[in-house]
Design an enzyme around this catalytic site. Sequence first.
Site, PDB file in Angstrom:
ATOM      1  N   THR A  72      71.595  52.387  48.465  1.00 28.34           N
ATOM      2  CA  THR A  72      72.551  52.085  47.405  1.00 28.34           C
ATOM      3  C   THR A  72      73.693  51.251  47.967  1.00 28.34           C
ATOM      4  OG1 THR A  72      73.784  53.039  45.544  1.00 28.34           O
ATOM      5  CG2 THR A  72      73.878  54.234  47.640  1.00 28.34           C
ATOM      6  N   LYS A  76      71.906  47.088  49.502  1.00 25.45           N
ATOM      7  CA  LYS A  76      70.639  46.739  48.847  1.00 25.45           C
ATOM      8  C   LYS A  76      70.118  45.358  49.235  1.00 25.45           C
ATOM      9  CE  LYS A  76      71.311  49.805  44.901  1.00 25.45           C
ATOM     10  NZ  LYS A  76      71.335  49.937  43.440  1.00 25.45           N
ATOM     11  N   ASN A  97      66.159  48.979  46.712  1.00 22.76           N
ATOM     12  CA  ASN A  97      66.814  50.288  46.623  1.00 22.76           C
ATOM     13  C   ASN A  97      65.905  51.411  47.101  1.00 22.76           C
ATOM     14  OD1 ASN A  97      65.103  50.423  44.257  1.00 22.76           O
ATOM     15  ND2 ASN A  97      66.426  52.070  43.515  1.00 22.76           N
ATOM     16  N   ASP A 112      65.357  50.004  40.562  1.00 25.58           N
ATOM     17  CA  ASP A 112      66.519  49.889  39.674  1.00 25.58           C
ATOM     18  C   ASP A 112      66.181  49.098  38.412  1.00 25.58           C
ATOM     19  OD1 ASP A 112      68.344  51.322  41.210  1.00 25.58           O
ATOM     20  OD2 ASP A 112      69.042  49.554  42.295  1.00 25.58           O
ATOM     21  N   GLY A 136      79.313  42.085  37.851  1.00 30.23           N
ATOM     22  CA  GLY A 136      78.785  42.454  39.162  1.00 30.23           C
ATOM     23  C   GLY A 136      77.450  41.790  39.425  1.00 30.23           C
ATOM     24  N   GLY A 138      75.950  41.849  42.575  1.00 27.92           N
ATOM     25  CA  GLY A 138      75.436  42.358  43.843  1.00 27.92           C
ATOM     26  C   GLY A 138      74.028  42.904  43.696  1.00 27.92           C
ATOM     27  N   TYR A 231      77.450  56.520  38.204  1.00 30.78           N
ATOM     28  CA  TYR A 231      77.229  57.862  37.642  1.00 30.78           C
ATOM     29  C   TYR A 231      77.957  58.953  38.411  1.00 30.78           C
ATOM     30  CZ  TYR A 231      73.685  58.954  41.215  1.00 30.78           C
ATOM     31  OH  TYR A 231      73.040  59.191  42.391  1.00 30.78           O
ATOM     32  N   GLY A 252      75.500  55.882  33.437  1.00 29.54           N
ATOM     33  CA  GLY A 252      74.601  55.564  34.532  1.00 29.54           C
ATOM     34  C   GLY A 252      73.547  56.611  34.808  1.00 29.54           C
TER      35      GLY A 252
END
Length: 289
Positions: A72, A76, A97, A112, A136, A138, A231, A252
Amino acid sequence: MNTDKDILLAGLIGRGIARSRTPEMHMAEAAAQHMRGVYRIIDVDALPADRQNLEVIVHAAEITGFNGLNVTYPFKMEVIPLLDQLSPNAAAVGSVNTIVFRGGKRIGHNTDLWGFAESFRQNMPAASAEAVLLVGAGGAGVAVAHALADCATRHLKIYDLDPARAEQLAAQVGRNRPGITVETVAAIDDHAMTGLSGLVNASPVGMAKTPGTPVPLELLRPEMWVADIVYFPLETELLAGARKLGCRVLPGSGMAVFQAVRAFELFTGRRADPDRMKAAFRSFDCPHG
């Protein structure tokens, strides 16, 4: 190498992940399938500075006999050079992941993408994904961008603090998912929010270690849906603010559960029960997620 099919030995590598519910999901599913399950959190932030080497950690897990590792934030993409091969999914999105140790090789996967798409399909029925802002770009954002395209998004806007990274993701999605229009935005403002069906936060902003909201709450509109891949905490500032405005929200937890379902199958070769893993997630006794 661990070849015993009745054992699950795995772990999660990341930063600021002490409250992760992933271990409980995997160990509960292993127990339900009469396996011995051990799943460890490897929070790099909790390690001494001289032991925070990703390559060393992956090597140690491999030689110890782990089935594999989940990966995570923020590793990643960083982990890819350490792997022997990538699944087609991981290669397409350029983000890993899940690592499986098998046959003397380190194989990178991305669960993911399917995890977010499945969560959206099951938890947001009839919601339009026509035009979405993704915050985001990433490792998680790359997977979510492709998942949104698979969920019928036709116009995707991408924002990242690093404009070059946003541009790179826009070009990548355009290549991998023909038919979707992708643009980058320089700021999250009225212009960026115009015409949106929904918004996804795939940045670390909102995590327990990086609190706050990535989007000014005053820019949200009640007719939008708002999703967060964070989350822990389960109710981020972004989701709480969106809920207060009357927006439909997608926490999440869904992505976390479904990516774990697929990862368990990769680790063990056994089908996982999504409802069982969801129950394990919900039973986790932690007020902050």
